[in-house]
Write an enzyme that holds these catalytic residues in place. Structure first.
Site, PDB file in Angstrom:
ATOM      1  N   ASP A 233       0.785  -1.239   0.000  1.00  0.00           N
ATOM      2  CA  ASP A 233       0.000   0.000   0.000  1.00  0.00           C
ATOM      3  C   ASP A 233       0.820   1.294   0.000  1.00  0.00           C
ATOM      4  OD1 ASP A 233      -1.887  -1.956   0.244  1.00  0.00           O
ATOM      5  OD2 ASP A 233      -2.787  -1.202   2.086  1.00  0.00           O
TER       6      ASP A 233
ATOM      7  N   LYS B  68      -6.824  -5.005  -3.199  1.00  0.00           N
ATOM      8  CA  LYS B  68      -7.547  -5.526  -2.039  1.00  0.00           C
ATOM      9  C   LYS B  68      -8.539  -4.488  -1.538  1.00  0.00           C
ATOM     10  CE  LYS B  68      -3.867  -4.176   1.225  1.00  0.00           C
ATOM     11  NZ  LYS B  68      -4.607  -3.251   2.080  1.00  0.00           N
TER      12      LYS B  68
ATOM     13  N   CYS C 222      -2.154  -2.278   7.758  1.00  0.00           N
ATOM     14  CA  CYS C 222      -2.069  -3.229   6.646  1.00  0.00           C
ATOM     15  C   CYS C 222      -0.763  -4.016   6.626  1.00  0.00           C
ATOM     16  CB  CYS C 222      -2.311  -2.520   5.322  1.00  0.00           C
ATOM     17  SG  CYS C 222      -4.009  -1.885   5.199  1.00  0.00           S
TER      18      CYS C 222
END
Length: 198
Positions: free
Chosen positions: A11, A98, A145
C-alpha cells in the site's frame, strides 16, 4: 537448500503518504527508502509484489477512516518514486488489489490487479507458485495493513512460508506508539521477524 524470497510492498499509495487523504507521517520517506532498496537489492528476490487498497464499496470502512484509495483515482495509485523504481527492475513483478468491498487490511488475500475478489490466485498462492519460502514485507501502515499482512502470511498453513520478516526502516505507521510496540514486541510474538534492510 537456498530459500526463495519474495518482497511484498504494502500500500505505498498516494493517499497514504503526506498530503494524501489518509497521509501517514514518514510515508514519503518509506517510499523513497523502498525505491532505493529496489535499485540496489531487487535481484535478491524471485518475485516482487505490490498491494494497493482499491476501494469500490468497502461497507463501513469509510465510517472508520476518511475516504481514501478509491478504485481508479490518483490517490489509489502507487507513489511515483516507487513506480519509477519498479519500471527499472528485471525481477518478476506482480500487482494486487484488495479491499474492493471490505476493509481489506491484509494483502495475503489480495487478488491480481484487474480481477474480482474471490479469484483463487491470491497473493499468497502466487508467491507459493514462484516457490517462495521466505517473505520480506515493507510499506504502509506498520500498525494496520503491514501488520495484518505479515501476521497472516506468518500464520498461513497452506501455503506455508518458513519466514516472514518486516524491514523496520522501510515502513511507516499511523500511530508512532503502536508501531514502535509492534516492531519491538508485537511482530515477534506473532512469529514475524523484524530487521533493518541494511
Amino acid at each position: 537448500m537456498t530459500a526463495t524470497k519474495a518482497l511484498v510492498i504494502v500500500d505505498v499509495q498516494n493517499d497514504f503518504v503526506e498530503g494524501g487523504a489518509l497521509g501517514v507521517t514518514g510515508g514519503n520517506a518509506a517510499a523513497g527508502g523502498i525505491a532505493d532498496f529496489l535499485a540496489n537489492r531487487a535481484d535478491e528476490y524471485a518475485v516482487i509484489a505490490t498491494s494497493q487498497d482499491w476501494h469500490i464499496e468497502p461497507g463501513e470502512h469509510f465510517t472508520r477512516w476518511p475516504v481514501h484509495c478509491v478504485a481508479g483515482t490518483p490517490g489509489a495509485e502507487l507513489v511515483e518514486p516507487l513506480k519509477k523504481a519498479l519500471r527499472l527492475m528485471e525481477v518478476p513483478l506482480r500487482h494486487f488489489h484488495k479491499g474492493q468491498y471490505d476493509d481489506g487490511y491484509s494483502a495475503m488475500w489480495a487478488v491480481p490487479a484487474g480481477t474480482e475478489p474471490g479469484n483463487p490466485l491470491t497473493l499468497a498462492v502466487v508467491l507459493a507458485d514462484f516457490g517462495v519460502t521466505e517473505i520480506d514485507v515493507v510499506g504502509i501502515a506498520t500498525d494496520h495493513c503491514v501488520r495484518a499482512t505479515a501476521f497472516d502470511l506468518a500464520a498461513s498453513a497452506e501455503p506455508k512460508f518458513n519466514a516472514v520478516t518486516v524491514l523496520e526502516d522501510l515502513v511507516a505507521g499511523v500511530s508512532a506508539e503502536d508501531s514502535a510496540k509492534l516492531l519491538a514486541r508485537g511482530f515477534g510474538a506473532a512469529g514475524v521477524n523484524v530487521k533493518r534492510s541494511a
